[in-house]
Design a protein around this motif. Structure first.
Motif, PDB file in Angstrom:
ATOM      1  N   SER A   1       8.067  -7.657  -6.918  1.00 49.73           N
ATOM      2  CA  SER A   1       8.228  -7.855  -5.473  1.00 49.73           C
ATOM      3  C   SER A   1       8.257  -6.500  -4.783  1.00 49.73           C
ATOM      4  N   LYS A   2       7.275  -6.275  -3.914  1.00 46.97           N
ATOM      5  CA  LYS A   2       7.233  -5.005  -3.169  1.00 46.97           C
ATOM      6  C   LYS A   2       8.502  -4.858  -2.333  1.00 46.97           C
ATOM      7  N   GLN A   3       8.987  -5.988  -1.785  1.00 49.10           N
ATOM      8  CA  GLN A   3      10.161  -5.920  -0.919  1.00 49.10           C
ATOM      9  C   GLN A   3      11.420  -5.565  -1.713  1.00 49.10           C
TER      10      GLN A   3
ATOM     11  N   TYR B   1      -4.354   1.247   8.497  1.00 46.37           N
ATOM     12  CA  TYR B   1      -3.390   0.170   8.255  1.00 46.37           C
ATOM     13  C   TYR B   1      -3.239  -0.076   6.763  1.00 46.37           C
ATOM     14  N   VAL B   2      -2.006  -0.326   6.336  1.00 50.77           N
ATOM     15  CA  VAL B   2      -1.720  -0.628   4.920  1.00 50.77           C
ATOM     16  C   VAL B   2      -0.997  -1.971   4.873  1.00 50.77           C
ATOM     17  N   VAL B   3      -1.630  -2.977   4.265  1.00 51.90           N
ATOM     18  CA  VAL B   3      -1.043  -4.319   4.155  1.00 51.90           C
ATOM     19  C   VAL B   3      -1.056  -4.710   2.686  1.00 51.90           C
ATOM     20  N   LYS B   4       0.130  -5.105   2.166  1.00 49.84           N
ATOM     21  CA  LYS B   4       0.261  -5.432   0.735  1.00 49.84           C
ATOM     22  C   LYS B   4       0.833  -6.822   0.549  1.00 49.84           C
ATOM     23  N   ALA B   5       0.232  -7.608  -0.322  1.00 45.56           N
ATOM     24  CA  ALA B   5       0.858  -8.868  -0.747  1.00 45.56           C
ATOM     25  C   ALA B   5       2.193  -8.518  -1.404  1.00 45.56           C
TER      26      ALA B   5
ATOM     27  N   GLY C   1      -3.965  -6.576  -4.354  1.00 45.85           N
ATOM     28  CA  GLY C   1      -3.251  -7.194  -3.239  1.00 45.85           C
ATOM     29  C   GLY C   1      -3.121  -6.294  -2.025  1.00 45.85           C
ATOM     30  N   VAL C   2      -3.678  -5.064  -2.133  1.00 44.50           N
ATOM     31  CA  VAL C   2      -3.453  -4.059  -1.098  1.00 44.50           C
ATOM     32  C   VAL C   2      -4.744  -3.791  -0.342  1.00 44.50           C
ATOM     33  N   ILE C   3      -4.653  -3.690   0.980  1.00 45.04           N
ATOM     34  CA  ILE C   3      -5.802  -3.191   1.734  1.00 45.04           C
ATOM     35  C   ILE C   3      -5.346  -1.968   2.514  1.00 45.04           C
TER      36      ILE C   3
ATOM     37  N   VAL D   1       3.932  -4.490   5.345  1.00 45.99           N
ATOM     38  CA  VAL D   1       3.097  -3.536   6.086  1.00 45.99           C
ATOM     39  C   VAL D   1       3.779  -2.178   5.980  1.00 45.99           C
ATOM     40  N   GLU D   2       2.968  -1.157   5.695  1.00 39.02           N
ATOM     41  CA  GLU D   2       3.549   0.174   5.471  1.00 39.02           C
ATOM     42  C   GLU D   2       2.901   1.223   6.344  1.00 39.02           C
ATOM     43  N   GLU D   3       3.638   2.282   6.564  1.00 39.06           N
ATOM     44  CA  GLU D   3       3.040   3.481   7.156  1.00 39.06           C
ATOM     45  C   GLU D   3       2.048   4.070   6.149  1.00 39.06           C
ATOM     46  N   TYR D   4       0.973   4.680   6.644  1.00 42.60           N
ATOM     47  CA  TYR D   4      -0.053   5.276   5.785  1.00 42.60           C
ATOM     48  C   TYR D   4       0.453   6.607   5.228  1.00 42.60           C
ATOM     49  N   LEU D   5       0.233   6.807   3.908  1.00 41.91           N
ATOM     50  CA  LEU D   5       0.622   8.065   3.266  1.00 41.91           C
ATOM     51  C   LEU D   5      -0.638   8.857   2.941  1.00 41.91           C
ATOM     52  N   ASP D   6      -0.692  10.108   3.384  1.00 48.35           N
ATOM     53  CA  ASP D   6      -1.835  10.961   3.046  1.00 48.35           C
ATOM     54  C   ASP D   6      -1.526  11.731   1.758  1.00 48.35           C
TER      55      ASP D   6
ATOM     56  N   PRO E   1      -2.771  13.674  -2.196  1.00 45.33           N
ATOM     57  CA  PRO E   1      -3.193  13.182  -3.502  1.00 45.33           C
ATOM     58  C   PRO E   1      -2.147  12.279  -4.146  1.00 45.33           C
ATOM     59  N   GLU E   2      -2.636  11.338  -4.951  1.00 44.12           N
ATOM     60  CA  GLU E   2      -1.741  10.418  -5.656  1.00 44.12           C
ATOM     61  C   GLU E   2      -1.477  10.898  -7.074  1.00 44.12           C
ATOM     62  N   VAL E   3      -0.273  10.593  -7.551  1.00 39.75           N
ATOM     63  CA  VAL E   3       0.144  10.948  -8.900  1.00 39.75           C
ATOM     64  C   VAL E   3       0.774   9.717  -9.545  1.00 39.75           C
TER      65      VAL E   3
ATOM     66  N   PHE F   1      -7.876   6.618 -10.464  1.00 34.15           N
ATOM     67  CA  PHE F   1      -8.916   6.423  -9.433  1.00 34.15           C
ATOM     68  C   PHE F   1      -8.976   4.943  -9.114  1.00 34.15           C
ATOM     69  N   LYS F   2      -8.410   4.570  -7.958  1.00 31.82           N
ATOM     70  CA  LYS F   2      -8.214   3.144  -7.659  1.00 31.82           C
ATOM     71  C   LYS F   2      -9.455   2.479  -7.070  1.00 31.82           C
ATOM     72  N   ARG F   3     -10.237   3.237  -6.302  1.00 33.08           N
ATOM     73  CA  ARG F   3     -11.365   2.604  -5.621  1.00 33.08           C
ATOM     74  C   ARG F   3     -12.535   2.427  -6.579  1.00 33.08           C
TER      75      ARG F   3
ATOM     76  N   PRO G   1     -13.701  -1.233  -2.437  1.00 27.79           N
ATOM     77  CA  PRO G   1     -12.366  -1.824  -2.530  1.00 27.79           C
ATOM     78  C   PRO G   1     -11.519  -1.247  -3.656  1.00 27.79           C
ATOM     79  N   ASN G   2     -10.207  -1.520  -3.603  1.00 25.10           N
ATOM     80  CA  ASN G   2      -9.298  -1.151  -4.684  1.00 25.10           C
ATOM     81  C   ASN G   2      -9.566  -2.005  -5.918  1.00 25.10           C
ATOM     82  N   THR G   3      -9.284  -1.413  -7.070  1.00 22.70           N
ATOM     83  CA  THR G   3      -9.424  -2.088  -8.368  1.00 22.70           C
ATOM     84  C   THR G   3      -8.111  -1.922  -9.117  1.00 22.70           C
TER      85      THR G   3
ATOM     86  N   VAL H   1       7.126   7.563  -2.772  1.00 19.83           N
ATOM     87  CA  VAL H   1       6.710   6.513  -3.697  1.00 19.83           C
ATOM     88  C   VAL H   1       5.766   5.550  -2.994  1.00 19.83           C
ATOM     89  N   VAL H   2       4.611   5.316  -3.614  1.00 23.73           N
ATOM     90  CA  VAL H   2       3.664   4.304  -3.120  1.00 23.73           C
ATOM     91  C   VAL H   2       3.995   2.958  -3.742  1.00 23.73           C
ATOM     92  N   GLU H   3       4.291   2.966  -5.026  1.00 24.77           N
ATOM     93  CA  GLU H   3       4.623   1.719  -5.720  1.00 24.77           C
ATOM     94  C   GLU H   3       5.370   2.046  -6.998  1.00 24.77           C
ATOM     95  N   PHE H   4       6.124   1.041  -7.467  1.00 25.28           N
ATOM     96  CA  PHE H   4       6.672   1.082  -8.819  1.00 25.28           C
ATOM     97  C   PHE H   4       5.966   0.023  -9.644  1.00 25.28           C
TER      98      PHE H   4
HETATM   99  P1  AMP Z   1      -0.139  -0.359  -4.675  1.00 26.04           P
HETATM  100  O1  AMP Z   1      -0.540  -1.662  -5.300  1.00 26.04           O
HETATM  101  O2  AMP Z   1       1.040  -0.436  -3.796  1.00 26.04           O
HETATM  102  O3  AMP Z   1      -0.108   0.741  -5.657  1.00 26.04           O
HETATM  103  O4  AMP Z   1      -1.377   0.110  -3.788  1.00 26.04           O
HETATM  104  C1  AMP Z   1      -2.648   0.304  -4.365  1.00 26.04           C
HETATM  105  C2  AMP Z   1      -3.281   1.544  -3.789  1.00 26.04           C
HETATM  106  O5  AMP Z   1      -3.415   1.433  -2.359  1.00 26.04           O
HETATM  107  C3  AMP Z   1      -2.487   2.820  -3.982  1.00 26.04           C
HETATM  108  O6  AMP Z   1      -2.695   3.409  -5.216  1.00 26.04           O
HETATM  109  C4  AMP Z   1      -3.012   3.673  -2.860  1.00 26.04           C
HETATM  110  O7  AMP Z   1      -4.273   4.217  -3.189  1.00 26.04           O
HETATM  111  C5  AMP Z   1      -3.207   2.695  -1.764  1.00 26.04           C
HETATM  112  N1  AMP Z   1      -1.978   2.651  -0.952  1.00 26.04           N
HETATM  113  C6  AMP Z   1      -0.909   1.847  -1.124  1.00 26.04           C
HETATM  114  N2  AMP Z   1       0.054   2.094  -0.225  1.00 26.04           N
HETATM  115  C7  AMP Z   1      -0.413   3.087   0.570  1.00 26.04           C
HETATM  116  C8  AMP Z   1       0.112   3.792   1.711  1.00 26.04           C
HETATM  117  N3  AMP Z   1       1.306   3.491   2.221  1.00 26.04           N
HETATM  118  N4  AMP Z   1      -0.649   4.749   2.257  1.00 26.04           N
HETATM  119  C9  AMP Z   1      -1.876   5.054   1.744  1.00 26.04           C
HETATM  120  N5  AMP Z   1      -2.428   4.427   0.685  1.00 26.04           N
HETATM  121  C10 AMP Z   1      -1.713   3.450   0.104  1.00 26.04           C
END
Ligand code: AMP
Ligand code: GLY
Length: 425
Positions: free
Chosen positions: A105-107, A143-147, A155-157, A177-182, A184-186, A206-208, A216-218, A274-277
Motif C-alpha cells: 500500500s503506497k498510503q 503529474y504523478v498518479v499511483k495506484a 500502476g504509476v503514470i 497523487v504526488e509531487e514530482y521528484l527530479d 537521478p534515481e537510485v 531503467f524503468k521506461r 511507458p513504465n515497465t 524516497v520514491v517507493e519502498f
Molecule cells: P513507483 O512504482 O512508485 O516506484 O514508481 C515507478 C516509477 O515512476 C519510479 O521509478 C519513477 O521513475 C517514477 N516516479 C514515481 N514517483 C515519482 C515522483 N514523485 N516523481 C517523479 N517520478 C516518479
C-alpha cells in the motif's frame, strides 16, 4: 557453518539470480525453487507449487527438508506466505504480511515515512477522480498518479498531459497523487533482521521501455551497479535517513521487517527523497548487484532470517561493475508476444563473466526454449568497469537468435560516459 537446504519462491530473473548466487555458497547443500523456470532448473530442483499458496509452500518446504525459505516476489509476502512458513518453524527470508504493506500500500508507506521522519514526496490519497483532479492541479505538472495497491511496476503514470493523468487515475483508484521528484534515481537494498540492517551496493534501474527513457513504465529494462556518479557517503546517508528509521518504526509498531527492504530514491536538487519502498529484492537490479557480491548469500540471508545479522560483518564486493540488460517480448509492457523461439550460446549455463538469467521462458513441446512472459531474459555481465560490462552484455545479446525479443540499447550508457552529474546529498 549450518548446512542450508534452501527453497526459493518465484520464477523470474531475480529468482534465477538468487538461485545462482545461493548455488555458489558452500553452505548451501541443496537448492529448490517453486516454481522456478528453465534457467533455475539447471542449478536447482524446480517444483510446480504456487508461491502464493502458503499451505502448499509449507508442505513443500517440509517435504524437501528446507531450513531456509527465500521469498522472491511481493505477492506471496503481501499474502502472508512468510508468516505461514515461520509459523511452521522454518526460517524465512521475507517480511510478514503486516510489514510487507510497505510495498502493498503506497498510503501505508507514506504513513510510515511521515511517522519516521523519512524524506519523501508530498502526497494526497484520493478515492475519486475529482479528488485526483484537485490534487494534480495543486501540485502542477509533471503529474504523478499511483495506484495504491500492487501493480507490478505499471500502476504509476508520470506525465504532463492532464487528461492522460486523469484517465490513468480512473483505472487506478484509490490512488496517491504526488509531487514530482527530479534528479537521478537510485535503488538501495538493505538486508535486515528487524534490528540490524546491512546495505547492498546501490544500483540504478531503467524503468521506461524505450531508449532515452521514452515510452511507458515497465517492471525494469536494465540496471547497473555501482554508481560512479554517486555523491560520497550516499549509502551511509540512505541508511541513516531512510532504512534505519523505517526499520525502527516498523519494530515500534510491533510489526518488525525481516528480509530485504528496497528503497527507491530520487536524488533531487533539494536532497534525497524516497520514491517507493519494496519489500523484496528488485528485478532486474538484483541480477547486477548479486553478480558483484563476494559474501556467501545463503549464510547472510539465513542470519537475517534467524535474527543474527549483527554477527555478519559488512558485505564484501568484487571490484569492477555489473550491468544487466533485459530482453522483453515484443508488445511488453502491453500484451507480450508468446511462443517465440530463443536460441544461442550460454542459454542454459554460464561459464564466464556473462550469465543469461531466465525470467519469462518456457520449454515448448519439442523442448525448445521459447518466450513465455513480458520480461524474458536478463543478460548480466561483470567486468572491470561499466564500459567493459556493457560491451560484454551487448555482445552476448548480439549472439542470441531471438527475433521476438527486444532490449534497450542505452542501459548504463550515460553513467559509463560520465554524463550523470553528481547530485547533492
Ligand atoms: P513507483 O512504482 O512508485 O516506484 O514508481 C515507478 C516509477 O515512476 C519510479 O521509478 C519513477 O521513475 C517514477 N516516479 C514515481 N514517483 C515519482 C515522483 N514523485 N516523481 C517523479 N517520478 C516518479
Ligand atoms: N526494478 C524495480 C522493481 O523491482 O520494483
Amino acid at each position: 557453518m549450518t548446512p542450508l537446504t534452501v527453497l526459493v519462491l518465484g520464477s523470474g530473473g531475480r529468482e534465477h539470480a538468487l538461485a545462482l548466487a545461493l548455488s555458489r555458497d558452500p553452505a548451501v547443500v541443496a537448492l529448490h525453487c517453486a516454481p522456478g523456470n528453465p534457467g533455475t532448473a539447471t542449478i536447482a530442483t524446480n517444483h510446480p507449487v504456487d508461491p502464493v499458496d502458503g499451505p502448499a509452500v509449507v508442505a513443500l518446504a517440509r517435504a524437501v527438508g528446507a531450513n531456509l525459505v527465500v521469498v522472491g516476489p511481493e505477492a506471496p509476502l503481501v499474502a502472508g506466505v512468510a508468516d505461514a512458513v515461520r509459523a511452521a518453524g522454518i526460517a524465512c527470508f521475507g517480511p510478514s504480511a503486516a510489514a510487507a504493506r510497505l510495498e502493498g500500500s503506497k498510503q501505508f508507506a507514506k504513513d510510515v515515512m511521515v511517522a519516521a521522519g523519512v524524506p519523501t514526496a508530498a502526497s494526497v490519497y484520493c478515492t475519486t477522480v475529482d479528488e485526483v483532479a484537485a490534487a494534480i492541479d495543486r501540485f502542477g505538472p509533471p503529474y504523478v498518479v499511483k495506484a495504491d495497491g500492487l501493480a507490478a511496476g505499471k500502476g504509476v503514470i508520470v506525465t504532463s498531459d492532464r487528461d492522460a493523468a486523469l484517465a490513468h487515475a480512473a483505472g487506478a483508484l484509490p490512488a496517491v497523487v504526488e509531487e514530482y521528484l527530479d534528479g537521478p534515481e537510485v535503488s538501495l537494498f538493505a538486508i535486515t533482521d528487524g534490528r540490524t540492517s546491512l546495505p547492498l551496493q546501490p544500483a540504478q534501474d531503467f524503468k521506461r521501455v524505450g531508449d532515452g527513457d521514452a515510452g511507458p513504465n515497465t517492471g525494469g529494462m536494465g540496471a547497473y551497479t555501482p554508481l560512479p556518479w554517486a555523491p560520497d557517503g550516499l549509502v551511509e546517508a540512505i541508511m541513516a535517513r531512510v532504512v534505519d528509521p523505517t526499520v525502527a518504526e516498523l519494530a515500534r509498531r510491533g510489526t518488525p521487517f525481516t528480509g530485504l527492504l528496497y528503497a527507491g530514491l530520487a536524488l533531487t536538487s533539494r536532497g534525497l527523497r524516497v520514491v517507493e519502498f519494496n519489500c523484496r529484492f528488485g528485478d532486474p537490479e538484483t541480477q547486477a548487484v548479486l553478480a558483484m557480491l563476494d559474501s556467501p548469500l545463503g549464510v547472510v540471508l539465513d542470519a537475517a532470517a534467524s535474527g543474527r545479522l549483527a554477527e555478519v560483518g559488512p558485505l564484501r564486493w568484487k571490484p569492477g561493475s555489473a550491468v544487466v540488460v533485459v530482453l522483453a517480448a515484443n508488445g511488453y509492457p502491453g500484451v507480450p508476444d508468446k511462443g517465440g523461439r530463443i536460441a544461442g550460446p550460454r542459454l542454459l549455463a554460464s561459464a564466464d563473466n556473462v550469465s543469461i538469467l531466465h525470467a519469462g521462458t518456457a520449454l515448448d513441446a519439442e523442448g525448445a526454449l521459447v518466450a513465455a512472459g513480458g520480461r524474458v531474459l536478463g543478460v548480466v555481465a561483470q567486468a572491470s568497469d561499466l564500459a567493459a560490462a556493457r560491451a560484454d552484455a551487448y555482445a552476448a545479446i548480439d549472439e542470441l537468435d531471438a527475433p521476438t525479443l527486444f532490449c534497450r540499447r542505452d542501459i548504463a550508457l550515460k553513467a559509463a560516459e560520465g554524463r550523470i552529474p553528481t547530485p547533492p546529498l
